[in-house]
Write a protein that holds these residues in place. Structure first.
Motif, PDB file in Angstrom:
ATOM      1  N   ILE A 295      51.148  48.893  38.768  1.00 12.90           N
ATOM      2  CA  ILE A 295      51.953  48.534  37.594  1.00 12.90           C
ATOM      3  C   ILE A 295      52.138  47.024  37.503  1.00 12.90           C
ATOM      4  N   GLU A 296      52.489  46.395  38.623  1.00 11.12           N
ATOM      5  CA  GLU A 296      52.734  44.951  38.577  1.00 11.12           C
ATOM      6  C   GLU A 296      51.456  44.161  38.312  1.00 11.12           C
ATOM      7  N   SER A 297      50.345  44.598  38.868  1.00  3.93           N
ATOM      8  CA  SER A 297      49.087  43.886  38.604  1.00  3.93           C
ATOM      9  C   SER A 297      48.656  44.051  37.152  1.00  3.93           C
ATOM     10  N   HIS A 298      49.044  45.165  36.523  1.00  4.57           N
ATOM     11  CA  HIS A 298      48.658  45.392  35.128  1.00  4.57           C
ATOM     12  C   HIS A 298      49.389  44.453  34.175  1.00  4.57           C
ATOM     13  N   VAL A 299      50.624  44.081  34.491  1.00  2.00           N
ATOM     14  CA  VAL A 299      51.408  43.226  33.587  1.00  2.00           C
ATOM     15  C   VAL A 299      51.487  41.785  34.065  1.00  2.00           C
ATOM     16  N   SER A 300      50.857  41.460  35.177  1.00  2.00           N
ATOM     17  CA  SER A 300      50.881  40.096  35.710  1.00  2.00           C
ATOM     18  C   SER A 300      50.270  39.108  34.723  1.00  2.00           C
ATOM     19  N   VAL A 301      50.719  37.864  34.789  1.00  5.26           N
ATOM     20  CA  VAL A 301      50.121  36.841  33.924  1.00  5.26           C
ATOM     21  C   VAL A 301      48.685  36.535  34.343  1.00  5.26           C
ATOM     22  N   PHE A 302      48.288  36.958  35.549  1.00  3.00           N
ATOM     23  CA  PHE A 302      46.906  36.770  36.014  1.00  3.00           C
ATOM     24  C   PHE A 302      46.012  37.973  35.695  1.00  3.00           C
ATOM     25  N   ALA A 303      46.564  39.015  35.093  1.00  3.63           N
ATOM     26  CA  ALA A 303      45.772  40.203  34.795  1.00  3.63           C
ATOM     27  C   ALA A 303      44.650  39.851  33.816  1.00  3.63           C
ATOM     28  N   THR A 304      43.478  40.477  34.009  1.00  6.76           N
ATOM     29  CA  THR A 304      42.314  40.187  33.169  1.00  6.76           C
ATOM     30  C   THR A 304      41.650  41.486  32.730  1.00  6.76           C
ATOM     31  N   ASP A 305      40.599  41.344  31.937  1.00  8.54           N
ATOM     32  CA  ASP A 305      39.823  42.510  31.522  1.00  8.54           C
ATOM     33  C   ASP A 305      39.174  43.206  32.713  1.00  8.54           C
ATOM     34  N   TYR A 306      39.026  42.501  33.827  1.00  6.65           N
ATOM     35  CA  TYR A 306      38.404  43.083  35.019  1.00  6.65           C
ATOM     36  C   TYR A 306      39.414  43.852  35.870  1.00  6.65           C
ATOM     37  N   THR A 307      40.683  43.424  35.847  1.00 10.97           N
ATOM     38  CA  THR A 307      41.679  44.056  36.721  1.00 10.97           C
ATOM     39  C   THR A 307      42.454  45.183  36.040  1.00 10.97           C
ATOM     40  N   LYS A 308      42.705  45.065  34.727  1.00 13.15           N
ATOM     41  CA  LYS A 308      43.566  46.053  34.053  1.00 13.15           C
ATOM     42  C   LYS A 308      42.997  47.473  34.108  1.00 13.15           C
ATOM     43  N   PRO A 309      41.690  47.670  33.928  1.00 13.12           N
ATOM     44  CA  PRO A 309      41.184  49.051  34.045  1.00 13.12           C
ATOM     45  C   PRO A 309      41.410  49.647  35.429  1.00 13.12           C
ATOM     46  N   LEU A 310      41.300  48.831  36.470  1.00 15.21           N
ATOM     47  CA  LEU A 310      41.551  49.317  37.831  1.00 15.21           C
ATOM     48  C   LEU A 310      43.022  49.697  37.991  1.00 15.21           C
ATOM     49  N   SER A 311      43.901  48.822  37.505  1.00 16.63           N
ATOM     50  CA  SER A 311      45.338  49.111  37.601  1.00 16.63           C
ATOM     51  C   SER A 311      45.668  50.424  36.902  1.00 16.63           C
ATOM     52  N   LEU A 312      45.151  50.601  35.700  1.00 13.13           N
ATOM     53  CA  LEU A 312      45.481  51.795  34.922  1.00 13.13           C
ATOM     54  C   LEU A 312      44.916  53.055  35.556  1.00 13.13           C
ATOM     55  N   GLN A 313      43.701  52.966  36.092  1.00 21.61           N
ATOM     56  CA  GLN A 313      43.110  54.130  36.758  1.00 21.61           C
ATOM     57  C   GLN A 313      43.942  54.539  37.972  1.00 21.61           C
TER      58      GLN A 313
ATOM     59  N   CYS B 271      43.427  52.087  47.294  1.00 19.51           N
ATOM     60  CA  CYS B 271      42.399  51.049  47.447  1.00 19.51           C
ATOM     61  C   CYS B 271      42.085  50.399  46.104  1.00 19.51           C
ATOM     62  N   ILE B 272      41.995  51.194  45.043  1.00 14.58           N
ATOM     63  CA  ILE B 272      41.715  50.658  43.708  1.00 14.58           C
ATOM     64  C   ILE B 272      42.831  49.714  43.261  1.00 14.58           C
ATOM     65  N   ALA B 273      44.074  50.107  43.504  1.00 15.53           N
ATOM     66  CA  ALA B 273      45.202  49.228  43.182  1.00 15.53           C
ATOM     67  C   ALA B 273      45.119  47.940  43.989  1.00 15.53           C
ATOM     68  N   GLY B 274      44.657  48.038  45.235  1.00  9.91           N
ATOM     69  CA  GLY B 274      44.475  46.849  46.064  1.00  9.91           C
ATOM     70  C   GLY B 274      43.457  45.892  45.467  1.00  9.91           C
ATOM     71  N   LEU B 275      42.356  46.436  44.948  1.00  3.10           N
ATOM     72  CA  LEU B 275      41.354  45.595  44.284  1.00  3.10           C
ATOM     73  C   LEU B 275      41.958  44.887  43.080  1.00  3.10           C
ATOM     74  N   ALA B 276      42.813  45.590  42.345  1.00  6.79           N
ATOM     75  CA  ALA B 276      43.428  44.999  41.152  1.00  6.79           C
ATOM     76  C   ALA B 276      44.377  43.872  41.530  1.00  6.79           C
TER      77      ALA B 276
END
Length: 611
Positions: A377-395, A425-430
């Protein structure tokens, strides 16, 4: 101070419309146009005001008059020297920009950038080095726009326009995942020329036979093993230094972190300190604004310990793929936890074998699973979140909402265990690339102060943090060039819609911050997680006695810098108090009356009262 507080203190306005204003704009022509001394003093005070949300405004007819007014202000108020900024809708180096550059007496001339951060290199422009110096005036002959060097004796101007820096996505070169893959993956180490392993783990992993299982597999293919199993639940500086001494005795060529987040975090830092014995662990605590630009650089070359292999036995930390480690410094008051971060600590390999987490107790399953959920959740709304990280966070979010309750109630369910292990692990990648937010900042300090398990601490605070971030127009958002507009509230609604669709096949697109909070609270109920810090057995007197220390430490935590909404200390205190009482429908127009000394003396209940 908030703008509304400054307005109240100055007596400028009593209109309730100012209550949530993000800044104060004072028009000098209106307030400073008179000749009386009080009017002139007000004008000077407003022009001089810096580190607060005060914006002064002077009406002019054209660019020439604007530049003349800026020069007059700089000369009269002694602000000549470091930085001036020019906002324009014209592209390129226009005529107005050229006049501004040639006539305004400042070293750094910024185009369409905030003056407060525009000169801190690599944020709004990556063509300049960081500069935190404050000059005394270019025309006085002793100002400079960079860090002090001989060439700074020569006066020059730098014209900087907004240029977004490159972003990144970094992860371990090798990630292996599936139920029952441990032995096969370890057996392949010999093919990589590895000969001596140093296994970092804890007493529980040794007791359960996991350490012996790794040793037997490696011994079969001719790899020698040395073992350090004294890692504490929150690895301390002393524990890590003891492990480094053990490494010096056996001289390994690869290191294996086996267990939960603590052994893996410890292994990362041990590897770094073993490879570079002159590095002081205290220097690694130093915080940063950009992970790639550090006051204390982390070494990147590993010649002695070529591989760093992480084998998680819990489903939550994501440490097997992250460049982070959390170290507890037992020499500090309250045993402060310090997040250490560098991509040089990114593991070489992660072995994500869900067979190893099948025996996790129910409580540990719930707490670590919620830790993974908060990472996502936090990685999805972070100011550093990108098109590469948001799909991982949501999954990861969708997987955890669906399979964590099953893992909790059906611990022998292989599919559910595997899904949650993978989601961790996926959340860790995000969050390795998008980073986290203030829920982790507050959880770090709550855990250190009251020995609350990290995953549980996150669960106790996340709803209050979502509510804090999930406003439509916050008066203070975190500055970052790529974060162009505040979208945390929309992101939370999108997460809620995705979870509802994933779980209930509900295709409605009307999710809100409150919808997500309701989903989180419902999940806590399914996992038997307490609704408040108070329910965890922390007394109010003890909580309030440590509250101010926790607030300051949380505000200064590394994770705070990428939270979408930039918090004031009073707001962090409010979040803590709300979490203590389990308040999830807090109105920001209310004020919680908190006086630690008074409450400790009188043992009164904390009262929530409308101001």
């Amino acid at each position: 101070q908030k703008a509304s507080k400054i307005v109240e203190m100055c007596g400028l306005a009593q209109n309730s419309g100012y209550r949530n204003s993000p800044m104060i704009a004072v028009e000098m022509a209106a307030y400073g146009g008179g000749n009386n001394s009080s009017s002139k003093k007000f004008t000077d005070d407003m022009y001089r005001e810096k580190l607060s949300p005060v914006l002064t405004l002077t009406r002019v007819r054209n660019v020439e008059d604007a530049i003349a007014a800026a020069k007059t202000t700089l000369y009269s108020l002694g602000g000549i020297g470091h930085t001036a900024t020019f906002f324009t809708q014209e592209s390129g180096v226009s005529e107005g920009v050229t006049k501004f550059k040639n006539e305004v007496p400042s070293c750094h001339l910024l185009i369409n950038m905030p003056a407060s951060l525009g000169c801190v290199g690599d944020i709004y422009n990556f063509g300049t080095n960081p500069s935190l110096t404050i000059g005394c005036g270019a025309l006085a002959g002793n100002a400079f726009a960079g860090n002090l060097e001989p060439e700074m004796l020569i006066e020059e101007k730098t014209l900087l326009s907004v240029r977004e820096n490159m972003q990144w996505f970094k992860n371990p070169p090798k990630i292996y995942f599936k139920y029952g893959i441990l032995e096969k993956t370890l057996s392949d180490f010999v093919l990589e020329g590895l000969k001596r392993a140093f296994i970092v783990s804890d007493p529980m992993m040794l007791k359960m036979g996991y350490v012996d299982r790794v040793i037997r597999t490696l011994n079969k293919v001719g790899i020698e093993c040395s073992v350090f199993t004294d890692v504490t639940p929150n690895p301390t500086k002393g524990c890590i230094l003891e492990g480094v001494r053990a490494m010096q005795a056996c001289q390994p060529d690869h290191i294996i972190g086996l267990g939960g987040g603590s052994p893996m975090d410890a292994a990362k830092v041990m590897r770094l300190l073993y490879e570079y014995p002159d590095v002081k662990i205290e220097d690694l605590y130093v915080r940063f604004l950009d992970i790639r630009k550090r006051i204390n650089e982390f070494p990147y070359q590993y010649k002695k310990v070529k591989w760093s292999v992480m084998i998680p036995t819990t489903s939550g930390t994501g440490s097997e793929v992250t460049p982070f480690a959390v170290v507890t410094d037992e020499t500090t008051p309250e045993h402060q936890k310090y997040p250490i971060c560098s991509y040089s600590m990114t593991p070489t390999m992660a072995i994500v074998d869900s067979e190893l987490c099948m025996t996790m107790p129910k409580t540990l399953t719930a707490h670590t699973g919620f830790d993974a959920l908060v990472h996502a959740i936090e990685s999805h709304v972070s100011v550093f979140a990108t098109d590469y990280t948001k799909p991982l966070s949501l999954q990861a979010i969708n997987m955890i909402f669906e399979y964590l309750p099953i893992s909790y109630t059906q611990p022998d369910n292989i599919e559910a265990r595997q899904k949650v292990h993978n989601a961790s692990c996926i959340a860790g990648l995000a969050f390795s690339n998008a980073f986290l937010g203030i829920c982790h900042s507050l959880a770090h300090k709550l855990g250190a102060a009251f020995e609350v398990p990290h995953g549980l601490a996150n669960a106790l605070i996340i709803s209050q943090v979502v509510q804090f971030n999930g406003v439509r127009n916050p008066y203070k958002s975190t500055p970052f060039a790529q974060y162009k507009s505040y979208v945390a509230d929309a992101d939370y609604g999108y997460i809620a819609d995705s979870v509802n669709y994933h779980l209930y096949d509900n295709s409605r697109n009307d999710g809100t911050t409150q919808t997500l909070i309701e989903l989180l609270e419902a999940l806590k109920g399914k996992l038997d997680i307490p609704k408040s810090i108070k329910e965890c057995g922390v007394s109010e007197q003890e909580f309030l006695a440590k509250l101010d220390e926790m607030v300051v430490a949380a505000w200064d935590d590394q994770c705070t810098g990428t939270n979408p909404r930039s918090p004031l200390m009073d707001e962090i205190k409010q979040i803590y108090v709300n979490a203590y009482h389990g308040i999830t429908d807090y109105d920001e127009q209310q004020v919680v009356v908190v006086d630690a000394a008074l409450r400790a003396a009188n043992k009164q209940e904390v009262k929530v009262a409308a101001k």
